[in-house]
Scaffold this motif. Structure first.
Motif, short mmCIF file in Angstrom:
data_model
loop_
_atom_site.label_atom_id
_atom_site.label_comp_id
_atom_site.label_asym_id
_atom_site.label_seq_id
_atom_site.Cartn_x
_atom_site.Cartn_y
_atom_site.Cartn_z
N ALA A 113 8.70 52.08 31.54
CA ALA A 113 9.80 52.67 31.15
C ALA A 113 9.82 52.94 29.04
CB ALA A 113 11.25 51.24 31.63
N VAL A 114 9.27 51.61 28.55
CA VAL A 114 9.25 52.10 27.18
C VAL A 114 7.84 52.52 27.10
CG1 VAL A 114 11.21 50.37 27.17
CG2 VAL A 114 8.67 49.52 26.58
N ASN A 115 7.17 53.22 28.18
CA ASN A 115 5.78 53.70 27.81
C ASN A 115 5.13 52.82 26.80
OD1 ASN A 115 3.92 56.20 28.02
ND2 ASN A 115 4.83 56.92 25.88
N MET A 116 4.52 51.32 27.68
CA MET A 116 3.78 50.06 26.69
C MET A 116 3.42 50.13 28.12
SD MET A 116 5.98 48.72 23.85
CE MET A 116 5.39 47.90 23.44
N THR A 117 1.79 48.96 27.99
CA THR A 117 1.47 48.56 28.68
C THR A 117 2.05 47.27 28.87
OG1 THR A 117 -0.01 47.82 26.96
CG2 THR A 117 -0.50 49.43 28.59
N GLN A 118 1.76 46.34 30.20
CA GLN A 118 2.45 45.69 30.28
C GLN A 118 1.86 43.95 29.63
OE1 GLN A 118 2.35 44.58 34.88
NE2 GLN A 118 2.86 42.07 34.55
N PRO A 119 0.77 44.38 28.94
CA PRO A 119 -0.11 43.02 28.30
C PRO A 119 1.01 43.09 26.55
CG PRO A 119 -1.70 43.63 28.66
CD PRO A 119 -0.76 45.17 29.35
N ALA A 120 1.08 44.64 26.73
CA ALA A 120 1.51 44.94 24.84
C ALA A 120 3.68 44.38 25.33
CB ALA A 120 1.73 46.37 24.34
N VAL A 121 4.00 44.88 26.67
CA VAL A 121 5.17 44.00 26.46
C VAL A 121 5.66 42.99 26.63
CG1 VAL A 121 7.25 44.02 27.89
CG2 VAL A 121 6.62 46.15 27.35
N SER A 122 4.61 41.95 27.17
CA SER A 122 4.10 40.83 26.76
C SER A 122 4.39 39.99 26.17
CB SER A 122 3.85 40.66 27.78
OG SER A 122 3.04 38.31 28.26
N GLN A 123 3.44 40.53 25.12
CA GLN A 123 3.31 40.08 23.77
C GLN A 123 4.46 40.09 22.55
OE1 GLN A 123 -0.24 42.07 21.52
NE2 GLN A 123 0.86 41.73 19.49
N MET A 124 5.13 41.73 23.02
CA MET A 124 6.46 41.67 22.24
C MET A 124 7.20 40.67 22.45
SD MET A 124 6.87 44.42 20.17
CE MET A 124 6.11 45.77 19.89
N LEU B 134 9.29 37.81 19.88
CA LEU B 134 10.60 37.33 19.45
C LEU B 134 10.45 36.16 20.36
CD1 LEU B 134 12.82 39.16 18.43
CD2 LEU B 134 12.98 39.68 21.33
N GLU B 135 10.36 35.18 20.68
CA GLU B 135 10.92 33.82 20.58
C GLU B 135 10.10 33.02 19.82
OE1 GLU B 135 10.46 33.86 25.93
OE2 GLU B 135 8.15 33.61 24.99
N ARG B 136 9.14 33.34 19.08
CA ARG B 136 8.71 32.76 18.10
C ARG B 136 9.26 32.87 17.10
NH1 ARG B 136 2.78 34.59 19.85
NH2 ARG B 136 3.10 36.07 18.61
#
Length: 317
Positions: free
Chosen positions: A40-51, A55-57
């Motif tokens: 949906a945001v035109n990113m890779t799954q690892p990039a979403v996970s990293q984002m 944010l959690e940090r």
């Protein structure tokens, strides 16, 4: 180690958080899947996970619980979501405003309106305005919930179309446009349609569409119902605040409803819905609009001037 203070979190947001973090947070909460959010945001799954990990940090809290079917927002995320959505909406509005200015257009006016004001003031009036001012971009949204003044509080509205408030917000001016009234209506096929006078006992034997708790119409119904001892069976157990659905129910010829005349005026003019003359009918606060008369941009000034030119406190009562 104690949790971070509000000042600490603010500093982290302003120095390290990105709009992309907010976009990913909202999409992941909406879709519940890393894979679908990434698409949906035109990113890779690892990039979403990293984002999300970043944010959690920053927040020092878990934002999503992972499970076999995807992810589920934590309570912290549910509290953060409305804020993230407002940030993205403000960014969209800013992009529209800047683009409008770069294209040398006439600016943007953001309008929030209650359901009654949408139908009573705005409906049927936009085409003329856009014909006269084709360079002005008009954003219109319906007020959510019971408080149409929220657009003033959060800064999302330049003009608020609503009923005259008991207290006008500081810096804003209320311009009255239309007198209004609470009336009883029914579909043209209803047994009471066309009757010149109706007794309270007849009304109590009918089925009523019920308005939202706390609304003026609901309070009026409760007052009359209690006074005359109408049975609970008089109430249809579908409670709505959507004019189109109310009209759909009325057209069956089975129900009565208490509505502002401004909401029903187009139906009355078409003859699909008729007014029933009863003791329930009472005047309401005027419909009009709030705006900052002394500090509005040119697009807002044009729309406010347009509304003032077509309404001279005309009467729906």
């Amino acid at each position: 180690m104690p949790p971070p203070s509000a000042n600490t979190l603010l500093n982290r947001f302003t120095t390290k958080a990105k709009f992309r973090h907010m976009q990913v947070l909202v999409k992941l909460a909406e879709l519940g899947s890393m894979r679908r959010a990434a698409a949906a945001v035109n990113m890779t799954q690892p990039a979403v996970s990293q984002m999300i990990a970043e944010l959690e940090r920053l927040l020092e809290t878990t934002l999503f619980l992972r499970h076999a079917r995807g992810v589920e927002p934590t309570p912290a995320t549910r509290e953060l979501l409305p804020i993230a959505q407002r940030i993205l909406e403000a960014l969209e509005d800013g992009a529209e405003t800047v683009a409008n200015r770069l294209l040398q257009q006439g600016g943007v006016v953001r309008i929030t309106a209650s359901p009654a004001a949408l139908r009573g003031l705005i409906e049927g009036k936009l085409d003329t305005f856009t014909t006269v001012h084709p360079d002005v971009q008009v954003h219109i949204s319906q007020a959510v919930g019971n408080d149409p003044l929220e657009g003033i509080v959060d800064g999302s509205a330049d003009i608020v179309c609503t009923r005259e408030p008991a207290v006008t917000p500081e810096g804003w001016t209320f311009v009255p446009c239309i007198e209004d009234a609470l009336i009883v209506v029914c579909g043209a096929k209803h047994p009471l349609a066309g009757k010149k006078s109706v007794e309270a006992a007849e009304l109590g034997a009918c089925k009523w569409l019920i308005n939202r708790v706390g609304s003026v119409a609901r309070n009026r119904f409760e007052e009359i119902s209690e006074r005359h001892g109408w049975p609970q069976s008089a109430r249809c157990q579908v409670i709505m605040h959507i004019p189109e659905l109310t009209k759909e129910m009325l057209l069956t010829g089975k129900y009565l409803a208490i509505l502002p005349r401004s909401v029903a005026v187009a139906w009355l003019q078409s003859g699909e819905v008729v007014q029933v003359y009863t003791e329930i009918n009472v005047p309401m606060e005027k419909l009009g609009f709030l705006w900052r008369a002394d500090s509005s941009a040119s697009a807002t000034l044009k729309f406010a001037s347009y509304l003032k030119s077509i309404y001279s406190l005309s009467s729906y009562a």
